[in-house]
Design a protein around this motif. Structure first.
Motif, PDB file in Angstrom:
ATOM      1  N   ILE A  46       9.126  -5.368 -11.804  1.00  0.00           N
ATOM      2  CA  ILE A  46       8.332  -4.656 -10.602  1.00  0.00           C
ATOM      3  C   ILE A  46       8.967  -5.251  -9.211  1.00  0.00           C
ATOM      4  O   ILE A  46       8.841  -6.657  -9.422  1.00  0.00           O
ATOM      5  N   THR A  47       8.996  -4.772  -8.371  1.00  0.00           N
ATOM      6  CA  THR A  47       9.873  -5.280  -7.237  1.00  0.00           C
ATOM      7  C   THR A  47       8.754  -5.797  -6.103  1.00  0.00           C
ATOM      8  O   THR A  47       7.759  -5.257  -6.229  1.00  0.00           O
ATOM      9  N   PRO A  48       8.923  -6.612  -5.290  1.00  0.00           N
ATOM     10  CA  PRO A  48       8.246  -6.759  -4.225  1.00  0.00           C
ATOM     11  C   PRO A  48       7.731  -5.909  -3.236  1.00  0.00           C
ATOM     12  O   PRO A  48       6.630  -5.732  -2.806  1.00  0.00           O
ATOM     13  N   GLN A  49       8.898  -5.089  -2.845  1.00  0.00           N
ATOM     14  CA  GLN A  49       8.530  -4.227  -1.876  1.00  0.00           C
ATOM     15  C   GLN A  49       7.762  -2.795  -2.503  1.00  0.00           C
ATOM     16  O   GLN A  49       6.962  -2.300  -1.821  1.00  0.00           O
ATOM     17  N   HIS A  50       7.755  -2.728  -3.898  1.00  0.00           N
ATOM     18  CA  HIS A  50       6.939  -1.671  -4.550  1.00  0.00           C
ATOM     19  C   HIS A  50       5.409  -1.990  -4.494  1.00  0.00           C
ATOM     20  O   HIS A  50       4.446  -1.193  -4.855  1.00  0.00           O
ATOM     21  N   LEU A  51       5.239  -3.335  -4.616  1.00  0.00           N
ATOM     22  CA  LEU A  51       3.869  -4.066  -4.670  1.00  0.00           C
ATOM     23  C   LEU A  51       3.299  -3.957  -3.231  1.00  0.00           C
ATOM     24  O   LEU A  51       2.089  -3.944  -3.358  1.00  0.00           O
ATOM     25  N   SER A  52       4.109  -3.995  -2.263  1.00  0.00           N
ATOM     26  CA  SER A  52       3.735  -4.041  -0.813  1.00  0.00           C
ATOM     27  C   SER A  52       3.696  -3.034   0.030  1.00  0.00           C
ATOM     28  O   SER A  52       2.736  -2.996   0.890  1.00  0.00           O
ATOM     29  N   LEU A  53       4.602  -2.032  -0.210  1.00  0.00           N
ATOM     30  CA  LEU A  53       4.656  -0.884   0.685  1.00  0.00           C
ATOM     31  C   LEU A  53       4.522   0.355  -0.110  1.00  0.00           C
ATOM     32  O   LEU A  53       4.872   0.671  -1.105  1.00  0.00           O
ATOM     33  N   SER A  54       4.040   1.440   0.680  1.00  0.00           N
ATOM     34  CA  SER A  54       4.079   2.845   0.341  1.00  0.00           C
ATOM     35  C   SER A  54       5.017   3.499   1.059  1.00  0.00           C
ATOM     36  O   SER A  54       5.614   2.851   2.112  1.00  0.00           O
ATOM     37  N   ALA A 104      21.366   2.709  -0.035  1.00  0.00           N
ATOM     38  CA  ALA A 104      20.084   2.256  -0.602  1.00  0.00           C
ATOM     39  C   ALA A 104      19.803   0.775  -1.237  1.00  0.00           C
ATOM     40  O   ALA A 104      20.887   0.610  -1.933  1.00  0.00           O
ATOM     41  N   GLY A 105      18.895  -0.045  -0.802  1.00  0.00           N
ATOM     42  CA  GLY A 105      18.810  -1.476  -1.093  1.00  0.00           C
ATOM     43  C   GLY A 105      18.074  -2.335  -0.242  1.00  0.00           C
ATOM     44  O   GLY A 105      18.166  -1.857   1.138  1.00  0.00           O
ATOM     45  N   ILE A 106      17.031  -3.049  -0.897  1.00  0.00           N
ATOM     46  CA  ILE A 106      16.274  -3.903   0.196  1.00  0.00           C
ATOM     47  C   ILE A 106      16.773  -5.229  -0.081  1.00  0.00           C
ATOM     48  O   ILE A 106      16.922  -5.497  -1.250  1.00  0.00           O
ATOM     49  N   TYR A 107      17.027  -6.140   0.764  1.00  0.00           N
ATOM     50  CA  TYR A 107      17.555  -7.538   0.557  1.00  0.00           C
ATOM     51  C   TYR A 107      16.259  -8.291   0.608  1.00  0.00           C
ATOM     52  O   TYR A 107      15.654  -8.357   1.503  1.00  0.00           O
ATOM     53  N   SER A 108      15.948  -9.109  -0.596  1.00  0.00           N
ATOM     54  CA  SER A 108      14.739  -9.718  -0.500  1.00  0.00           C
ATOM     55  C   SER A 108      14.864 -11.299  -0.882  1.00  0.00           C
ATOM     56  O   SER A 108      13.977 -11.801  -1.207  1.00  0.00           O
ATOM     57  N   ALA A 109      16.013 -11.458  -1.484  1.00  0.00           N
ATOM     58  CA  ALA A 109      16.397 -12.742  -2.250  1.00  0.00           C
ATOM     59  C   ALA A 109      15.968 -14.038  -1.183  1.00  0.00           C
ATOM     60  O   ALA A 109      15.737 -15.047  -1.778  1.00  0.00           O
ATOM     61  N   HIS A 110      16.036 -13.687  -0.055  1.00  0.00           N
ATOM     62  CA  HIS A 110      15.620 -14.947   0.938  1.00  0.00           C
ATOM     63  C   HIS A 110      14.450 -15.296   0.807  1.00  0.00           C
ATOM     64  O   HIS A 110      13.842 -16.581   1.467  1.00  0.00           O
ATOM     65  N   HIS A 129      15.856   0.051   6.610  1.00  0.00           N
ATOM     66  CA  HIS A 129      16.162  -1.143   5.873  1.00  0.00           C
ATOM     67  C   HIS A 129      15.045  -1.117   4.716  1.00  0.00           C
ATOM     68  O   HIS A 129      14.988  -1.943   3.931  1.00  0.00           O
ATOM     69  N   LEU A 130      14.112  -0.204   4.793  1.00  0.00           N
ATOM     70  CA  LEU A 130      13.248   0.187   3.720  1.00  0.00           C
ATOM     71  C   LEU A 130      13.467   1.136   2.747  1.00  0.00           C
ATOM     72  O   LEU A 130      12.763   1.423   1.768  1.00  0.00           O
ATOM     73  N   TYR A 131      14.787   1.575   2.907  1.00  0.00           N
ATOM     74  CA  TYR A 131      15.190   2.702   1.986  1.00  0.00           C
ATOM     75  C   TYR A 131      15.850   1.845   0.812  1.00  0.00           C
ATOM     76  O   TYR A 131      16.908   1.294   0.762  1.00  0.00           O
ATOM     77  N   CYS A 132      15.088   2.225  -0.597  1.00  0.00           N
ATOM     78  CA  CYS A 132      15.857   1.778  -1.738  1.00  0.00           C
ATOM     79  C   CYS A 132      15.629   2.886  -2.702  1.00  0.00           C
ATOM     80  O   CYS A 132      14.896   3.799  -2.614  1.00  0.00           O
TER      81      CYS A 132
END
Ligand code: DOR
Ligand code: ZN
Length: 346
Positions: free
Chosen positions: A194-202, A262-268, A214-217
């Motif tokens: 499960i990714t962080p963006q799918h836990l936090s955003l609809s 498509a892709g969200i960068y979250s590693a930072h 930047h929210l397109y994945c």
């Protein structure tokens, strides 16, 4: 407030290659001890020899003193054979094979056109205990983009689980309640990241005040009830849901484009985002199991020995990071995050 947990792993990560690899790897290596490195390079990583060479390039790009182990995956094509699986298993460096339905996402053109062409290969994976990592979306143009994951479960995944009950499968980056329920209702060999963006955003976030490239994945963000189901699963303590950021860097000009990637960068802030989501659910105490125990247990690898410490102290995400000759716009650029990584101990 401080939170010290066993050092986590990222069970789904895009590191790219060359200058992009050098730009993003330090973020992951500072937080995670290991990561399953996705093989969707151009051209894709389809053989054990290619995986070994890619692994060496990743190790060479690590910052001095970093302790990080890349766990390699092979990219399945219509031509992957049982012998390829035997070589991958014997290498000790390949920890899974990734199924990209052809056309499903970034660099998936060489992916699998019909899973039944791989019957023998998948049977060998089941025998060898080699996990299958699945991008679970059908690709038919007439299927609504928001229904592609649910249709994949019916049309591909459920029949596959029935055909090969011994095959271990990671249903990657699940995005829907249907997927949460499918995994919970399956046997012990079926897990999900499960990714962080799918836990936090609809999906509303994609259009908040205007279109947000930047929210397109992929799979695309889903509904608020889906998000809540994912968060409940992540914090539930159930051992077959675990962390996989799907951090997927793309240059700014390819995201802010008439046809954006498509892709969200979250590693930072790859663990900090999860801390925020778990805290919002009142479940910080469940973070360690999700981030540091369940994935290792599923993959049959030892849990990490070291720890990381997060501190609840606001910091502002930079507007961009250098990325070759362009800029990488990270998730939540310019915004304040609640949790900061204080350090890691071996
Ligand atoms: O959003 C995505 N980006 N989904 C994928 O499946 C691939 C990834 C990438 O490689 O950029
Ligand atoms: Zn991915």
């Amino acid at each position: 407030m401080r939170l010290t947990i066993r050092r986590p792993d990222d069970w789904h990560l895009h590191l790219r290659d060359g200058a992009a690899l050098a730009a993003v790897l330090p973020h992951t290596a500072a937080r995670f001890a290991r990561a399953i490195v996705m093989p969707n390079l151009a051209p894709p990583v389809t053989t054990t020899a290619e995986a070994a060479a890619y692994r060496a390039r990743i190790l060479a790009a690590l910052p001095p003193g970093a302790a990080f182990e890349p766990l390699m995956a092979l990219y399945l094509t219509d031509r992957t054979t049982p012998a390829d699986i035997d070589r991958a298993r014997a290498s000790g460096i390949v920890h899974g094979c990734k199924l990209y339905p052809a056309g499903a996402t970034t660099h998936s053109a060489a992916g699998v056109t019909d899973i039944r062409r791989l019957d023998d290969t998948l049977a060998r994976m089941a025998e060898a205990g080699m996990p299958l990592q699945v991008h679970g979306e059908v690709t038919a143009a007439d299927v609504d983009i928001f229904d592609r994951e649910a249709r994949f479960i019916e049309a591909v995944l459920a029949p596959l689980v029935a055909r090969l009950p011994r095959l271990r499968i990671v249903f990657e980056h699940i995005t829907t309640r249907v997927a949460v329920d499918f995994v919970r209702g399956s046997h012990d060999g079926i897990a999900a990241t499960i990714t962080p963006q799918h836990l936090s955003l609809s999906r509303n976030a994609l259009f908040a005040g205007g279109i947000r490239p930047h929210l397109y994945c992929l799979p695309i963000l889903k509904t608020e009830p889906d998000r809540r189901a994912l968060l409940e699963a992540a914090v539930s303590g159930h051992p077959r849901y675990f962390l996989g950021t799907d951090s997927a860097p793309h240059a700014r000009r390819t995201k802010e484009n008439a046809c954006g990637c498509a892709g969200i960068y979250s590693a930072h802030a790859g663990i900090e985002f999860y801390a925020e989501a778990f805290e919002a659910a009142g479940a910080l105490s469940q973070l360690e199991a999700f981030a540091s125990h369940h994935g290792a247990d599923f993959y049959g690898l030892p849990r990490n020995a070291g720890t990381i410490t997060l501190v609840r102290e606001p910091w502002t995400v930079p507007a961009g990071y250098p990325f070759g000759d362009d800029t990488l716009v990270p998730w939540r650029a310019g915004e304040t995050l609640a949790w900061r990584l204080e350090g890691a101990a071996p």
